[in-house]
Design a protein around this motif. Structure first.
Motif, PDB file in Angstrom:
ATOM      1  N   SER A 195      -4.322   8.004   5.740  1.00  0.00           N
ATOM      2  CA  SER A 195      -2.995   6.871   4.998  1.00  0.00           C
ATOM      3  C   SER A 195      -3.113   5.541   6.042  1.00  0.00           C
ATOM      4  O   SER A 195      -3.702   3.982   5.334  1.00  0.00           O
ATOM      5  CB  SER A 195      -2.086   7.190   4.664  1.00  0.00           C
TER       6      SER A 195
ATOM      7  N   PHE B 152       0.924  -1.223  -0.364  1.00  0.00           N
ATOM      8  CA  PHE B 152       0.404   0.067  -0.442  1.00  0.00           C
ATOM      9  C   PHE B 152       0.382   1.071  -0.289  1.00  0.00           C
ATOM     10  O   PHE B 152       2.090   0.992   0.277  1.00  0.00           O
ATOM     11  CB  PHE B 152      -0.802   0.154   1.203  1.00  0.00           C
ATOM     12  N   ARG B 153       0.283   2.233  -0.204  1.00  0.00           N
ATOM     13  CA  ARG B 153       1.353   3.891  -0.580  1.00  0.00           C
ATOM     14  C   ARG B 153       1.453   3.898   0.782  1.00  0.00           C
ATOM     15  O   ARG B 153       1.067   4.998   1.846  1.00  0.00           O
ATOM     16  CB  ARG B 153       0.271   5.394  -0.648  1.00  0.00           C
TER      17      ARG B 153
ATOM     18  N   PRO C  33      11.003   8.004  -3.682  1.00  0.00           N
ATOM     19  CA  PRO C  33      10.221   6.356  -3.798  1.00  0.00           C
ATOM     20  C   PRO C  33       9.522   6.922  -2.201  1.00  0.00           C
ATOM     21  O   PRO C  33       9.468   5.550  -1.440  1.00  0.00           O
ATOM     22  CB  PRO C  33      10.258   4.872  -3.570  1.00  0.00           C
TER      23      PRO C  33
ATOM     24  N   GLU D 270       9.342  -0.671   3.574  1.00  0.00           N
ATOM     25  CA  GLU D 270      10.329   0.975   3.395  1.00  0.00           C
ATOM     26  C   GLU D 270      11.092   0.269   3.824  1.00  0.00           C
ATOM     27  O   GLU D 270      12.107   0.876   3.075  1.00  0.00           O
ATOM     28  CB  GLU D 270       9.703   1.632   4.571  1.00  0.00           C
TER      29      GLU D 270
ATOM     30  N   GLU E 294       6.635   0.204  -8.088  1.00  0.00           N
ATOM     31  CA  GLU E 294       5.699   0.082  -7.632  1.00  0.00           C
ATOM     32  C   GLU E 294       3.674   0.083  -8.105  1.00  0.00           C
ATOM     33  O   GLU E 294       4.039   0.265  -8.669  1.00  0.00           O
ATOM     34  CB  GLU E 294       5.878   0.939  -6.478  1.00  0.00           C
TER      35      GLU E 294
ATOM     36  N   ARG F 178      12.641  -1.200   0.456  1.00  0.00           N
ATOM     37  CA  ARG F 178      12.600   0.517  -1.377  1.00  0.00           C
ATOM     38  C   ARG F 178      14.373   1.414  -0.141  1.00  0.00           C
ATOM     39  O   ARG F 178      14.694   1.263  -1.456  1.00  0.00           O
ATOM     40  CB  ARG F 178      11.671   1.055  -0.482  1.00  0.00           C
TER      41      ARG F 178
ATOM     42  N   LYS G 126       8.487   7.118   1.347  1.00  0.00           N
ATOM     43  CA  LYS G 126       7.156   7.249   1.961  1.00  0.00           C
ATOM     44  C   LYS G 126       7.538   8.255   3.219  1.00  0.00           C
ATOM     45  O   LYS G 126       8.108   7.891   4.044  1.00  0.00           O
ATOM     46  CB  LYS G 126       6.583   6.229   2.122  1.00  0.00           C
TER      47      LYS G 126
ATOM     48  N   PHE H  62       0.500  -0.206  -6.371  1.00  0.00           N
ATOM     49  CA  PHE H  62       0.407   0.321  -4.992  1.00  0.00           C
ATOM     50  C   PHE H  62      -1.211  -0.660  -4.952  1.00  0.00           C
ATOM     51  O   PHE H  62      -1.416  -1.034  -5.548  1.00  0.00           O
ATOM     52  CB  PHE H  62      -0.209   1.212  -4.333  1.00  0.00           C
TER      53      PHE H  62
ATOM     54  N   GLU I  57      -4.446  -0.460  -3.786  1.00  0.00           N
ATOM     55  CA  GLU I  57      -5.288   0.577  -2.847  1.00  0.00           C
ATOM     56  C   GLU I  57      -6.611  -0.208  -2.438  1.00  0.00           C
ATOM     57  O   GLU I  57      -7.401   1.063  -1.413  1.00  0.00           O
ATOM     58  CB  GLU I  57      -5.444   1.011  -4.330  1.00  0.00           C
TER      59      GLU I  57
END
Length: 223
Positions: A212, A10-11, A203, A17, A32, A20, A205, A34, A36
């Motif tokens: 979120s 998800f975002r 990228p 993380e 990526e 990433r 986050k 995502f 949703e």
């Protein structure tokens, strides 16, 4: 031309993380997709792509990988961020597991009621200052080198930087008593690939906000 790794999550930060961060530190571009909606997530589960029914998931080298720790270990080994021998590798594993524990406390606190969340995050800062950061400060002091393991940049260093920055979002002065960690933070942050990841538009986050958080709860059906 090699296919870029593709990340499914998800975002938000969450368990993805650190993946990433590790890819970015290795100078690897990635894509990526995502998630949703809960329906997207359920489709991945029904299609049998999630080994244990959960994300993170990445596609890389013709494989579909799940389980955060396994993914991170593979990436660290693939991109030469895992030490020169088994003794260095096990030390990197120990240090990385410690920082993962610290970051997981922050991630879990986000899903608690406001009063409990505030208390939990205060505990995170306290533990960072008294339990986790003193360990890394001592490691650096004892061997007198620039990085945590083998005097070479590794997965342990990048994940520690990630953890430091997360705790600093809670308390900007958390490193005030840790001179060597301050120096490590600066050193790692100035590595070209890491510096690029720290710039706006990367990228990386942001911390989980209420919007979120609510989306994540809906996707993963968390009550």
């Amino acid at each position: 031309m090699a296919t870029k790794p593709k990340l499914y999550y998800f975002r938000g930060r969450g368990r993805m993380e650190s993946i990433r961060w590790l890819l970015a530190a290795a100078g690897v571009e990635f894509e990526e997709e995502f998630i949703e909606t809960a329906e997207q997530y359920e489709k991945l589960q029904k299609d049998g792509r999630l080994l244990f029914g959960q994300v993170p998931m990445i596609e890389i080298d013709g494989m579909v990988l799940t389980q955060t720790r396994a993914i991170l270990s593979y990436l660290a080994a693939k991109y030469d961020l895992y030490g020169k021998d088994l003794k260095e590798t096990v030390r990197i594993n120990m240090y990385a597991d410690g920082t993962l524990d610290l970051m997981l406390m922050i991630a879990l606190a986000a899903f608690k009621p406001p009063a409990e969340k505030e208390e939990s995050l205060a505990v995170v800062v306290q533990k960072a200052q008294t339990r986790y950061f003193p360990v890394f400060e001592k490691i650096l002091k004892d061997h007198g080198q620039d990085f945590l393991v083998g005097n070479k940049f590794s997965w342990a260093d990048i994940q520690l930087l990630e953890a430091i920055l997360m705790v600093e979002e809670l308390n900007a002065s958390v490193l005030s008593d840790f001179r060597l960690l301050q120096a490590l933070k600066t050193r790692v942050s100035n590595l070209p690939t890491v510096k690029k990841f720290l710039q706006p538009g990367s990228p990386r986050k942001p911390p989980l906000d209420e919007k979120s958080l609510e989306q994540a709860k809906k996707i993963f059906r968390i009550k």
